[in-house]
Design a protein around this motif. Sequence first.
Motif, PDB file in Angstrom:
ATOM      1  N   THR A 309      23.423   4.560  18.289  1.00  0.00           N
ATOM      2  CA  THR A 309      23.518   3.651  19.428  1.00  0.00           C
ATOM      3  C   THR A 309      24.653   2.655  19.220  1.00  0.00           C
ATOM      4  O   THR A 309      25.037   2.346  18.104  1.00  0.00           O
ATOM      5  N   ARG A 310      25.179   2.155  20.342  1.00  0.00           N
ATOM      6  CA  ARG A 310      26.127   1.051  20.291  1.00  0.00           C
ATOM      7  C   ARG A 310      25.456  -0.173  20.904  1.00  0.00           C
ATOM      8  O   ARG A 310      24.564  -0.048  21.751  1.00  0.00           O
ATOM      9  N   LEU A 311      25.857  -1.351  20.458  1.00  0.00           N
ATOM     10  CA  LEU A 311      25.180  -2.576  20.856  1.00  0.00           C
ATOM     11  C   LEU A 311      26.047  -3.375  21.817  1.00  0.00           C
ATOM     12  O   LEU A 311      27.238  -3.573  21.567  1.00  0.00           O
ATOM     13  N   VAL A 312      25.438  -3.824  22.907  1.00  0.00           N
ATOM     14  CA  VAL A 312      26.099  -4.720  23.851  1.00  0.00           C
ATOM     15  C   VAL A 312      25.198  -5.944  24.018  1.00  0.00           C
ATOM     16  O   VAL A 312      24.008  -5.914  23.698  1.00  0.00           O
ATOM     17  N   GLU A 313      25.768  -7.035  24.516  1.00  0.00           N
ATOM     18  CA  GLU A 313      25.014  -8.276  24.671  1.00  0.00           C
ATOM     19  C   GLU A 313      25.012  -8.708  26.137  1.00  0.00           C
ATOM     20  O   GLU A 313      26.075  -8.860  26.751  1.00  0.00           O
ATOM     21  N   VAL A 314      23.823  -8.895  26.677  1.00  0.00           N
ATOM     22  CA  VAL A 314      23.641  -9.284  28.072  1.00  0.00           C
ATOM     23  C   VAL A 314      23.376 -10.793  28.117  1.00  0.00           C
ATOM     24  O   VAL A 314      22.387 -11.259  27.544  1.00  0.00           O
ATOM     25  N   PRO A 315      24.242 -11.579  28.783  1.00  0.00           N
ATOM     26  CA  PRO A 315      24.069 -13.035  28.794  1.00  0.00           C
ATOM     27  C   PRO A 315      23.289 -13.526  30.010  1.00  0.00           C
ATOM     28  O   PRO A 315      23.293 -12.907  31.078  1.00  0.00           O
ATOM     29  N   PHE A 316      22.627 -14.664  29.818  1.00  0.00           N
ATOM     30  CA  PHE A 316      21.928 -15.351  30.897  1.00  0.00           C
ATOM     31  C   PHE A 316      22.223 -16.845  30.774  1.00  0.00           C
ATOM     32  O   PHE A 316      22.084 -17.413  29.687  1.00  0.00           O
ATOM     33  N   ALA A 317      22.612 -17.479  31.876  1.00  0.00           N
ATOM     34  CA  ALA A 317      22.867 -18.918  31.878  1.00  0.00           C
ATOM     35  C   ALA A 317      21.546 -19.674  31.955  1.00  0.00           C
ATOM     36  O   ALA A 317      20.570 -19.179  32.534  1.00  0.00           O
ATOM     37  N   PRO A 318      21.475 -20.883  31.383  1.00  0.00           N
ATOM     38  CA  PRO A 318      20.214 -21.641  31.420  1.00  0.00           C
ATOM     39  C   PRO A 318      19.696 -21.865  32.835  1.00  0.00           C
ATOM     40  O   PRO A 318      18.486 -21.806  33.079  1.00  0.00           O
ATOM     41  N   GLU A 319      20.612 -22.121  33.791  1.00  0.00           N
ATOM     42  CA  GLU A 319      20.162 -22.413  35.150  1.00  0.00           C
ATOM     43  C   GLU A 319      19.550 -21.196  35.828  1.00  0.00           C
ATOM     44  O   GLU A 319      18.770 -21.332  36.782  1.00  0.00           O
ATOM     45  N   GLU A 320      19.899 -19.987  35.372  1.00  0.00           N
ATOM     46  CA  GLU A 320      19.290 -18.791  35.951  1.00  0.00           C
ATOM     47  C   GLU A 320      17.810 -18.688  35.608  1.00  0.00           C
ATOM     48  O   GLU A 320      17.041 -18.026  36.307  1.00  0.00           O
ATOM     49  N   LEU A 321      17.410 -19.308  34.503  1.00  0.00           N
ATOM     50  CA  LEU A 321      16.067 -19.140  33.976  1.00  0.00           C
ATOM     51  C   LEU A 321      15.282 -20.442  33.937  1.00  0.00           C
ATOM     52  O   LEU A 321      14.124 -20.456  33.503  1.00  0.00           O
ATOM     53  N   ALA A 322      15.903 -21.550  34.386  1.00  0.00           N
ATOM     54  CA  ALA A 322      15.304 -22.873  34.190  1.00  0.00           C
ATOM     55  C   ALA A 322      13.973 -23.009  34.912  1.00  0.00           C
ATOM     56  O   ALA A 322      12.982 -23.455  34.341  1.00  0.00           O
ATOM     57  N   ALA A 323      13.919 -22.667  36.148  1.00  0.00           N
ATOM     58  CA  ALA A 323      12.682 -22.776  36.923  1.00  0.00           C
ATOM     59  C   ALA A 323      12.519 -21.486  37.702  1.00  0.00           C
ATOM     60  O   ALA A 323      13.274 -21.212  38.642  1.00  0.00           O
ATOM     61  N   HIS A 324      11.562 -20.687  37.305  1.00  0.00           N
ATOM     62  CA  HIS A 324      11.415 -19.368  37.915  1.00  0.00           C
ATOM     63  C   HIS A 324      11.006 -19.496  39.385  1.00  0.00           C
ATOM     64  O   HIS A 324       9.958 -20.074  39.707  1.00  0.00           O
ATOM     65  N   ASP A 325      11.831 -18.955  40.257  1.00  0.00           N
ATOM     66  CA  ASP A 325      11.583 -18.988  41.693  1.00  0.00           C
ATOM     67  C   ASP A 325      11.370 -17.547  42.167  1.00  0.00           C
ATOM     68  O   ASP A 325      12.306 -16.733  42.126  1.00  0.00           O
ATOM     69  N   PRO A 326      10.161 -17.194  42.615  1.00  0.00           N
ATOM     70  CA  PRO A 326       9.942 -15.810  43.068  1.00  0.00           C
ATOM     71  C   PRO A 326      10.926 -15.367  44.136  1.00  0.00           C
ATOM     72  O   PRO A 326      11.325 -14.204  44.171  1.00  0.00           O
ATOM     73  N   ALA A 327      11.336 -16.295  44.998  1.00  0.00           N
ATOM     74  CA  ALA A 327      12.277 -15.918  46.057  1.00  0.00           C
ATOM     75  C   ALA A 327      13.638 -15.538  45.486  1.00  0.00           C
ATOM     76  O   ALA A 327      14.406 -14.799  46.114  1.00  0.00           O
ATOM     77  N   GLY A 328      13.972 -16.044  44.295  1.00  0.00           N
ATOM     78  CA  GLY A 328      15.253 -15.733  43.688  1.00  0.00           C
ATOM     79  C   GLY A 328      15.235 -14.519  42.784  1.00  0.00           C
ATOM     80  O   GLY A 328      16.278 -14.149  42.230  1.00  0.00           O
ATOM     81  N   MET A 329      14.053 -13.881  42.639  1.00  0.00           N
ATOM     82  CA  MET A 329      13.967 -12.742  41.729  1.00  0.00           C
ATOM     83  C   MET A 329      14.872 -11.576  42.135  1.00  0.00           C
ATOM     84  O   MET A 329      15.554 -10.987  41.283  1.00  0.00           O
ATOM     85  N   PRO A 330      14.949 -11.180  43.419  1.00  0.00           N
ATOM     86  CA  PRO A 330      15.854 -10.070  43.756  1.00  0.00           C
ATOM     87  C   PRO A 330      17.290 -10.340  43.354  1.00  0.00           C
ATOM     88  O   PRO A 330      17.966  -9.448  42.825  1.00  0.00           O
TER      89      PRO A 330
END
Length: 467
Positions: A309-330
């Motif tokens: 396998t080769r390894l890649v890194e998937v990033p997420f910004a803090p604001e994307e995950l700060a407050a989970h909003d069901p409407a923003g899930m899609p």
Amino acid sequence: MTALQQPARAGGPLRPPARIPFPVVDEVARHCLQEEEPETVHIEVHLPGRLDEGRLRAAFAEALRRHPRILMREAPGRWYRRRYEWELTAEPDVAVVSFPVPGRDALRDARTRALTQAPPLSLSPPIRLEVVQGAGPVEGSEATDAVGQAGAGRGGAPAARGPGGSHGTVLFLTINHTALDGPACLRVLATAAELYGGKDNSPAAAPIRTTSEAPPPPQDTPSNWSRPARVAPGTPEPSPGNGLLVTDLPLPHRPKGSPYTVNDQLMVTTALTLAHWNREHGALPRPLRITMPVDDRPRDATMPIGNGTRLVEVPFAPEELAAHDPAGMPALLHRTATRTRALKSLPRPQLGHGAALLTAPVTPVSWRAALTRGLRRAAAPWTSTTLLSNIGRIPYALDFGEEAGRAHAVWFSAPARMPRGLTVTTASTAGRLHLALRWSRALLSHGDGAHLRDLFEHYLHTTEVTP
């Protein structure tokens, strides 16, 4: 003739076994071995029936011969050698298959050995197969730590029973990750299943993707140059090693034609789970980076055996995950899908260009080992937050015939050494998602693992959105 020597021709002189230089992944792993947290991969396969000892030993031995690249050991060498080398053998050096005495704690003890006892690199092959017969009902959720304590959690998998009401069988395959990875060894096990049961274990066709166009360049992607978040410490335990929790969950629903995959749902679930955990433990918001193995190898008998396998890194910004909003899930799922597709499509060495330069054989391997360990310590703050290894749908039936039956649950777990300290591994079998959480005991405890499982289950459900 011994496993150390093979005849060059009938009646001719003996010749030494073939040697293969360590690939980049193997060499880096070899440099960084630690006795406290062995680099093992654990595969756990649950069957409804029982296996015959003699037939299984013969089938597995023949499967090893049909995949000769797995019959290898580390060749001895002097300190000034430029490379580590694998030495290919004609036969195993040791008995690979064992049948531990059945008992109340047999499953727990086998899991513990998979975390604490790496098959040695000096003996061919660097794998071990333990067969626990009559293991009793299989709990849907169970945890094991490196000192052998275990506790059943919640879950709902039915008891594994074979014909006549007898308890089932659990296969524990333990792999030294310096030499091999889980998908390669699963290929060997599928060959053994076919030889044992006479059933076709050819890989299922890969799922057809609904789109084939080139992935668009991801937008608003967090930079990989900033220091990522670490998993916040829970309740560290005094003894070293890894802990493990396995559970099965329903596969997340995904609307037909969705532009994202189950892998993207799992990626988002992992990110939301760790963001929630870190908020609970007072960690300052930082970008998350999740390492994702990508495996492009074929699953048939031609599959290259090794660390592929080769390894890649998937990033997420803090604001994307700060407050989970069901409407923003899609939108979060769509952004994640764009990132993962773009990363998968980029040609890249297995561990990146830096590792390829670091392992160039221009200096003695012992010098490179010291440099690699030093760089690993220095780069620890920039190591990704965690690793999510999604094996996906198990491509083989793993059908061992009428008496033993076919696998109804398969778990994998990847090493969880610090500084990450936590790995998430998933696979799907028989319409269920099989999740393994593995952690460093220097970071988390059994109770922490159970809480992370609960968070994972919650956030996995939130990814089941309608179009």
